[in-house]
Design an enzyme around this catalytic site. Structure first.
Site, PDB file in Angstrom:
ATOM      1  N   TYR A 168      -6.096   5.842   5.220  1.00  0.00           N
ATOM      2  CA  TYR A 168      -6.302   4.860   4.156  1.00  0.00           C
ATOM      3  C   TYR A 168      -5.478   3.592   4.412  1.00  0.00           C
ATOM      4  O   TYR A 168      -5.999   2.471   4.388  1.00  0.00           O
ATOM      5  CB  TYR A 168      -5.938   5.454   2.781  1.00  0.00           C
ATOM      6  CG  TYR A 168      -5.837   4.367   1.745  1.00  0.00           C
ATOM      7  CD1 TYR A 168      -6.993   3.788   1.226  1.00  0.00           C
ATOM      8  CD2 TYR A 168      -4.604   3.857   1.345  1.00  0.00           C
ATOM      9  CE1 TYR A 168      -6.928   2.732   0.329  1.00  0.00           C
ATOM     10  CE2 TYR A 168      -4.521   2.810   0.455  1.00  0.00           C
ATOM     11  CZ  TYR A 168      -5.688   2.255  -0.054  1.00  0.00           C
ATOM     12  OH  TYR A 168      -5.607   1.209  -0.927  1.00  0.00           O
ATOM     13  N   ASP A 197      -9.355   5.888  -0.598  1.00  0.00           N
ATOM     14  CA  ASP A 197      -8.311   6.567  -1.374  1.00  0.00           C
ATOM     15  C   ASP A 197      -8.965   7.277  -2.565  1.00  0.00           C
ATOM     16  O   ASP A 197     -10.202   7.366  -2.641  1.00  0.00           O
ATOM     17  CB  ASP A 197      -7.233   5.561  -1.828  1.00  0.00           C
ATOM     18  CG  ASP A 197      -7.779   4.579  -2.864  1.00  0.00           C
ATOM     19  OD1 ASP A 197      -9.013   4.526  -3.061  1.00  0.00           O
ATOM     20  OD2 ASP A 197      -6.965   3.876  -3.493  1.00  0.00           O
ATOM     21  N   GLU A 229       0.823  -1.213   0.000  1.00  0.00           N
ATOM     22  CA  GLU A 229       0.000   0.000   0.000  1.00  0.00           C
ATOM     23  C   GLU A 229       0.858   1.264   0.000  1.00  0.00           C
ATOM     24  O   GLU A 229       0.514   2.246  -0.648  1.00  0.00           O
ATOM     25  CB  GLU A 229      -0.960   0.016   1.207  1.00  0.00           C
ATOM     26  CG  GLU A 229      -2.087  -1.011   1.117  1.00  0.00           C
ATOM     27  CD  GLU A 229      -3.020  -0.774  -0.066  1.00  0.00           C
ATOM     28  OE1 GLU A 229      -2.978   0.309  -0.679  1.00  0.00           O
ATOM     29  OE2 GLU A 229      -3.789  -1.687  -0.397  1.00  0.00           O
TER      30      GLU A 229
END
Ligand code: SF4
Length: 338
Positions: free
Chosen positions: A117, A135, A34
């Site tokens: 996020y 996001d 991520e």
């Protein structure tokens, strides 16, 4: 509430891409992927992800990794502060949580470089905690589902989308739900012209019904970037290339670069202050590099120097493979690698 979970999950289970971190979704794997995927495309990330996990397979390996080696592993991905924050967070995880990411949304959020996020993605995908992960993809999908023309750069809009995502999220499938939304945003509800004819949510989507999908999401225009003239001297001596370490804070902190001043200056005069016996061989092609708020316009010079005196904050590098040079100097990497 639109009740998107069922059609969305059915579509996801049939269409999900096989990704290395998806096949083995440990908290560490999800975290690294991520962070890499922020500001970088999936296809570019995958080889970096594989190499990173191979070289640093655990949080403890990351915490112990030398910063220059870490930057080398990150070289080409840009936004090196992401890598620095990964290392700082890994140190905290080792000191506080015995080397394992905590199964707690708030504790994840408190780690360096982990925002709402990323915390939501790790918590939901790796630990099954029902936390939203909103996001840009999810903002776009929800702006369209609700035909909402509010500016997505505003915090109040993000809060509203986060509430809507939370409301739709099945408590026992939070990770799959978040991944399904990300996947829909990446494959179907794409920026510009979405592929509504293939979308499992078309029947529920207000923008599709109104024919407004391509004009969403709404965002206020960005401020123009500041133009920063930069002068770079690529100085070569018998001991190697002259590299300068950037300051420990600010843009490209702690990175190695050719000798650079962030102004338009007389290269000859600058050179002779520090290396009076050096000579400019030729001016190189100018280059431009765009950071989020600044645009560097670089004039660069190739310089040869017989002496190689030592200066604080500089090294003469005979093995350039040991140094990560920021993408801002990409135009000169071939020369620096000769
Ligand atoms: Fe996006 Fe079109 Fe699906 Fe609506 S119908 S969510 S605009 S892809």
């Amino acid at each position: 509430m639109l009740s998107i979970a069922n059609p969305l999950l059915t579509w996801f289970y049939e269409n999900r891409r096989s990704l290395p971190f998806r096949e083995d979704p440990t908290p560490y794997h999800i975290w690294i992927s991520e962070i890499m995927l922020q500001q970088t495309r999936m296809t570019a990330v995958l080889p970096y992800y594989d190499r990173f996990i191979r070289e640093l397979p655990t949080v403890a390996d990351l915490a112990a990794c030398d910063t220059d080696r870490l930057h080398k592993l990150w070289e080409g991905l840009g936004y090196y502060s992401r890598a620095d924050n990964l290392k700082r967070a890994a140190e905290v995880i080792c000191e506080t949580y015995g080397g394992e990411l905590p199964a707690d949304h708030g504790a994840l959020l408190a780690l360096p470089g982990i925002g709402p996020y990323t915390a939501g993605a790790i918590a939901s995908i790796s630990f099954g905690i029902p936390a939203p992960a909103v996001d840009g993809n999810v903002m776009r999908v929800f702006s369209r589902l609700y035909n909402d023309r509010a500016d997505i750069t505003l915090g109040v809009t993000k809060s509203r989308v986060t509430e809507r995502v939370t409301e739709e999220m099945p408590q026992d499938k939070a990770g799959d739900f978040n991944q399904a939304l990300m996947e829909l945003g990446a494959l179907i509800c794409v920026p510009g012209e979405p592929k509504c004819e293939s979308c499992p949510l078309a029947d529920l989507c207000s923008a599709f019904g109104a024919g407004t999908a391509a004009s969403l999401p709404a965002k206020s225009p960005k401020k123009p970037r500041r133009i920063q003239p930069v002068t770079a001297l690529l100085v070569r001596s018998p001991k190697g290339w002259l590299l300068q370490k950037r300051p420990p804070s600010g843009l490209l902190k702690n990175m190695w670069q050719p000798w650079t001043v962030e102004e338009e200056t007389d290269a000859e005069a600058l050179l002779h202050k520090m290396l009076p016996d050096a000579a400019i061989e030729r001016e190189l092609q100018p280059a431009k590099h765009i950071f989020s708020h600044i645009e560097w316009h670089i004039r660069a010079y190739l310089v040869t120097c017989e002496q190689a005196p030592d200066f604080p904050g500089f090294v003469w590098a005979d093995d350039m493979h040991a140094y990560a040079i920021p993408n801002a100097f990409k135009a000169y990497k071939d020369i620096l690698n000769t």
